[in-house]
Design a protein around this motif. Structure first.
Motif, PDB file in Angstrom:
ATOM      1  N   LYS A 115       0.813  -1.228   0.000  1.00 35.65           N
ATOM      2  CA  LYS A 115       0.000   0.000   0.000  1.00 35.65           C
ATOM      3  C   LYS A 115       0.842   1.271   0.000  1.00 35.65           C
ATOM      4  CE  LYS A 115      -4.031  -2.176   2.130  1.00 35.65           C
ATOM      5  NZ  LYS A 115      -5.023  -2.147   3.229  1.00 35.65           N
ATOM      6  N   THR A 116       1.860   1.353   0.893  1.00 32.38           N
ATOM      7  CA  THR A 116       2.698   2.554   0.898  1.00 32.38           C
ATOM      8  C   THR A 116       3.832   2.448  -0.115  1.00 32.38           C
ATOM      9  OG1 THR A 116       4.307   1.783   2.543  1.00 32.38           O
ATOM     10  CG2 THR A 116       2.273   2.801   3.378  1.00 32.38           C
ATOM     11  N   TYR A 117       4.231   1.209  -0.472  1.00 31.70           N
ATOM     12  CA  TYR A 117       5.345   0.915  -1.375  1.00 31.70           C
ATOM     13  C   TYR A 117       6.677   1.436  -0.828  1.00 31.70           C
ATOM     14  CZ  TYR A 117       1.175   0.634  -4.296  1.00 31.70           C
ATOM     15  OH  TYR A 117      -0.080   0.364  -4.781  1.00 31.70           O
ATOM     16  N   LYS A 118       6.781   1.506   0.490  1.00 28.77           N
ATOM     17  CA  LYS A 118       7.998   2.013   1.106  1.00 28.77           C
ATOM     18  C   LYS A 118       9.044   0.915   1.226  1.00 28.77           C
ATOM     19  CE  LYS A 118       6.358   6.172   2.344  1.00 28.77           C
ATOM     20  NZ  LYS A 118       6.947   7.466   1.963  1.00 28.77           N
ATOM     21  N   ARG A 119      10.306   1.315   1.040  1.00 28.33           N
ATOM     22  CA  ARG A 119      11.410   0.437   1.377  1.00 28.33           C
ATOM     23  C   ARG A 119      11.581   0.429   2.900  1.00 28.33           C
ATOM     24  NH1 ARG A 119      15.517   3.073   0.275  1.00 28.33           N
ATOM     25  NH2 ARG A 119      14.550   4.963  -0.552  1.00 28.33           N
ATOM     26  N   MET A 120      12.260  -0.589   3.408  1.00 28.13           N
ATOM     27  CA  MET A 120      12.325  -0.744   4.857  1.00 28.13           C
ATOM     28  C   MET A 120      13.084   0.395   5.537  1.00 28.13           C
ATOM     29  SD  MET A 120      10.468  -3.324   5.543  1.00 28.13           S
ATOM     30  CE  MET A 120       9.462  -2.688   4.183  1.00 28.13           C
ATOM     31  N   LEU A 224      16.119  -9.812 -13.781  1.00 27.19           N
ATOM     32  CA  LEU A 224      17.018  -8.776 -13.287  1.00 27.19           C
ATOM     33  C   LEU A 224      16.848  -7.483 -14.085  1.00 27.19           C
ATOM     34  CD1 LEU A 224      19.252  -8.279 -11.182  1.00 27.19           C
ATOM     35  CD2 LEU A 224      20.906  -8.779 -12.980  1.00 27.19           C
ATOM     36  N   ALA A 225      16.546  -7.609 -15.369  1.00 28.27           N
ATOM     37  CA  ALA A 225      16.288  -6.411 -16.180  1.00 28.27           C
ATOM     38  C   ALA A 225      15.082  -5.647 -15.642  1.00 28.27           C
ATOM     39  CB  ALA A 225      16.065  -6.806 -17.641  1.00 28.27           C
ATOM     40  N   GLU A 226      14.053  -6.378 -15.217  1.00 28.64           N
ATOM     41  CA  GLU A 226      12.873  -5.734 -14.637  1.00 28.64           C
ATOM     42  C   GLU A 226      13.212  -5.036 -13.327  1.00 28.64           C
ATOM     43  OE1 GLU A 226       9.387  -8.109 -14.259  1.00 28.64           O
ATOM     44  OE2 GLU A 226       9.502  -8.889 -16.303  1.00 28.64           O
ATOM     45  N   ILE A 227      13.980  -5.722 -12.478  1.00 30.86           N
ATOM     46  CA  ILE A 227      14.378  -5.143 -11.194  1.00 30.86           C
ATOM     47  C   ILE A 227      15.151  -3.844 -11.426  1.00 30.86           C
ATOM     48  CG2 ILE A 227      15.829  -5.477  -9.156  1.00 30.86           C
ATOM     49  CD1 ILE A 227      15.208  -8.494  -9.388  1.00 30.86           C
ATOM     50  N   SER A 228      16.058  -3.870 -12.399  1.00 27.37           N
ATOM     51  CA  SER A 228      16.873  -2.699 -12.696  1.00 27.37           C
ATOM     52  C   SER A 228      16.017  -1.555 -13.232  1.00 27.37           C
ATOM     53  CB  SER A 228      17.961  -3.068 -13.711  1.00 27.37           C
ATOM     54  OG  SER A 228      18.795  -1.956 -13.985  1.00 27.37           O
ATOM     55  N   ARG A 229      15.046  -1.869 -14.083  1.00 26.91           N
ATOM     56  CA  ARG A 229      14.183  -0.815 -14.627  1.00 26.91           C
ATOM     57  C   ARG A 229      13.422  -0.101 -13.521  1.00 26.91           C
ATOM     58  NH1 ARG A 229      13.282  -4.285 -19.171  1.00 26.91           N
ATOM     59  NH2 ARG A 229      11.383  -5.174 -18.287  1.00 26.91           N
ATOM     60  N   LEU A 230      12.859  -0.882 -12.610  1.00 28.03           N
ATOM     61  CA  LEU A 230      12.103  -0.258 -11.527  1.00 28.03           C
ATOM     62  C   LEU A 230      13.041   0.492 -10.581  1.00 28.03           C
ATOM     63  CD1 LEU A 230       9.305   0.123 -10.248  1.00 28.03           C
ATOM     64  CD2 LEU A 230       9.766  -1.896  -8.835  1.00 28.03           C
ATOM     65  N   GLY A 231      14.162  -0.111 -10.245  1.00 26.56           N
ATOM     66  CA  GLY A 231      15.085   0.515  -9.305  1.00 26.56           C
ATOM     67  C   GLY A 231      15.647   1.828  -9.816  1.00 26.56           C
ATOM     68  N   TYR A 295       4.096  -5.077  -8.608  1.00 21.34           N
ATOM     69  CA  TYR A 295       3.129  -5.010  -9.716  1.00 21.34           C
ATOM     70  C   TYR A 295       2.405  -3.665  -9.702  1.00 21.34           C
ATOM     71  CZ  TYR A 295      -1.207  -5.989 -12.279  1.00 21.34           C
ATOM     72  OH  TYR A 295      -2.275  -5.921 -13.144  1.00 21.34           O
ATOM     73  N   GLU A 296       1.937  -3.255  -8.539  1.00 20.41           N
ATOM     74  CA  GLU A 296       1.205  -1.992  -8.435  1.00 20.41           C
ATOM     75  C   GLU A 296       2.125  -0.796  -8.667  1.00 20.41           C
ATOM     76  OE1 GLU A 296      -0.530  -2.368  -4.579  1.00 20.41           O
ATOM     77  OE2 GLU A 296      -2.084  -3.786  -5.246  1.00 20.41           O
ATOM     78  N   LEU A 297       3.362  -0.879  -8.170  1.00 18.11           N
ATOM     79  CA  LEU A 297       4.333   0.182  -8.398  1.00 18.11           C
ATOM     80  C   LEU A 297       4.652   0.336  -9.888  1.00 18.11           C
ATOM     81  CD1 LEU A 297       7.226   0.176  -5.756  1.00 18.11           C
ATOM     82  CD2 LEU A 297       5.880   2.125  -6.538  1.00 18.11           C
ATOM     83  N   ALA A 298       4.835  -0.781 -10.558  1.00 22.34           N
ATOM     84  CA  ALA A 298       5.159  -0.750 -11.984  1.00 22.34           C
ATOM     85  C   ALA A 298       4.038  -0.088 -12.784  1.00 22.34           C
ATOM     86  CB  ALA A 298       5.415  -2.171 -12.494  1.00 22.34           C
ATOM     87  N   LYS A 299       2.801  -0.415 -12.463  1.00 21.77           N
ATOM     88  CA  LYS A 299       1.666   0.211 -13.144  1.00 21.77           C
ATOM     89  C   LYS A 299       1.637   1.703 -12.859  1.00 21.77           C
ATOM     90  CE  LYS A 299      -2.323  -1.662 -13.517  1.00 21.77           C
ATOM     91  NZ  LYS A 299      -3.643  -2.249 -13.217  1.00 21.77           N
ATOM     92  N   GLN A 300       1.864   2.054 -11.612  1.00 26.91           N
ATOM     93  CA  GLN A 300       1.833   3.456 -11.197  1.00 26.91           C
ATOM     94  C   GLN A 300       2.899   4.278 -11.909  1.00 26.91           C
ATOM     95  OE1 GLN A 300       3.429   5.086  -7.185  1.00 26.91           O
ATOM     96  NE2 GLN A 300       1.304   4.575  -6.753  1.00 26.91           N
ATOM     97  N   ARG A 301       4.079   3.691 -12.114  1.00 25.89           N
ATOM     98  CA  ARG A 301       5.204   4.423 -12.693  1.00 25.89           C
ATOM     99  C   ARG A 301       5.402   4.155 -14.181  1.00 25.89           C
ATOM    100  NH1 ARG A 301       8.212   6.494  -8.438  1.00 25.89           N
ATOM    101  NH2 ARG A 301      10.040   6.854  -9.750  1.00 25.89           N
ATOM    102  N   GLY A 302       4.552   3.319 -14.768  1.00 28.45           N
ATOM    103  CA  GLY A 302       4.653   3.032 -16.198  1.00 28.45           C
ATOM    104  C   GLY A 302       5.886   2.231 -16.567  1.00 28.45           C
ATOM    105  N   ILE A 303       6.292   1.321 -15.694  1.00 25.85           N
ATOM    106  CA  ILE A 303       7.474   0.480 -15.927  1.00 25.85           C
ATOM    107  C   ILE A 303       7.024  -0.885 -16.446  1.00 25.85           C
ATOM    108  CG2 ILE A 303       9.534  -0.528 -14.888  1.00 25.85           C
ATOM    109  CD1 ILE A 303       9.568   2.497 -14.827  1.00 25.85           C
TER     110      ILE A 303
END
Length: 338
Positions: A115-120, A224-231, A295-303
């Motif tokens: 819900k918050t999509y916060k890192r720890m 890993l390509a997906e992880i890098s794109r979002l990161g 999944y929700e973060l990717a949709k939100q950010r267009g990744i």
């Protein structure tokens, strides 16, 4: 340099890190919410639910009282499930308010808050007042607790936006079989640590269906390509994802049956229902909650994260693993470097 260190969380990884710190000569207090687990650790020096056939150091003391565990400590290591990190941090902040100490904080949790999509580290910074702590760091990398228990050679990263804090924890953990590097890219390290659990779920599912090394390599590389794109969309250094907390962690969790995320994926690949997998595991499967958050973060950010989307559909939309794989393979062709 001997430090007083509280470790909050006595699961497999938290208890093993506590044992390393104790072996390194530090005064370590291991906290668990479960009094029966604390009693077992203190009387038998075992932790049978999480680390079968392993005996902990006699000098490692466990507590069920968090206030007693953190009294007069120099450092606090938190290794609790991602989705309860906030509540534990709130309790800790209340206790620290009453004490005249300002410890360094490091965590070893691998997940993103739903819900918050916060890192720890963001959760900890929000819930633990800056008056009650120094810097915040994370320790992460390819490190199955079962191999660490055997003193297998293990390399990890301590990351913090304050490199001096990272170097401080590097010194605390380093020994002859446990080597620690530093990194100031805490964003990349935490995102890599969390999202590799998604890839581990997929790798287990592939194995459960009988796929071989080619499929596994494909999943790990494109994952890993997906992880890098979002990161990198959050400002992470892309080189971090080629390091220990990126590809290193993907390798170990996507190939080891000791990984609970891999085991969960394997059972899904065998056709078991997610509810049964979660029930039978008896421990938190971080990748399940992280998949939804990513999944929700990717949709939100267009990744574009097709593997994450496929695993999300398996977990939440009753899509079979075979159907999800078929849809992935038959997508329109594209450049590898996109």
């Amino acid at each position: 340099m001997t430090e007083k260190i509280a470790v909050l969380g006595a699961g497999s990884w938290g208890s093993m890190l506590a044992n390393i710190l104790d072996e390194n000569g530090h005064d370590v207090r291991l906290w668990s919410y479960n009094p029966k687990q604390v009693e077992e650790l203190n009387t038998k020096h075992t932790n049978s639910k999480y680390m079968k056939d392993f005996t902990y150091s006699d000098s490692l003391v466990a507590y069920s009282d968090m206030q007693a565990a953190v009294k007069d400590v120099d450092d606090i290591l938190m290794v609790v499930p991602a989705q309860v990190t906030r509540s534990v941090a709130q309790n800790l902040n209340t206790i620290l308010n009453e004490m005249d100490i300002k410890p360094n904080i490091i965590h070893g949790s691998k997940g993103i808050e739903q819900k918050t999509y916060k890192r720890m580290s963001e959760v900890l910074a929000e819930e633990i007042s800056s008056n009650n702590r120094n810097g915040i760091a994370v320790i992460s990398g390819p490190s199955q607790a079962e191999d660490v228990a055997k003193k297998d050679i293990t390399l990890v990263t301590a990351a913090s936006s304050d490199i001096k804090i990272a170097e401080h924890f590097q010194k605390l953990f380093m020994n002859g079989y446990f080597r620690v590097y530093t990194n100031d890219d805490i964003i990349g390290v935490e995102i890599g640590a969390a999202l590799k659990n998604i890839i581990a779920l997929g790798a287990g599912a592939l194995y459960g269906l009988g796929y071989g090394d080619n499929a596994k390599a494909a999943l790990m590389t494109r994952g890993l390509a997906e992880i890098s794109r979002l990161g990198t969309s959050f400002g992470a250094n892309p080189l971090t994802f080629t390091g220990l907390s990126g590809f290193g962690d993907v390798i170990v969790t996507a190939t080891s049956s000791d990984s609970r995320n891999w085991r969960a994926g394997y059972q899904l690949g065998k056709g078991e229902k997610l509810s049964d997998v979660v029930k039978n595991m008896g421990m938190v499967i971080e990748g399940v909650a992280t998949t939804q958050a990513a999944y929700e973060l990717a949709k939100q950010r267009g990744i574009d994260m097709p593997i994450t989307s496929a695993i999300y559909n398996v977990l939440n939309e009753n899509v079979s693993v075979k159907e999800a794989i078929s849809k992935l393979m038959l997508r329109e062709g594209r450049s590898e470097l996109e």
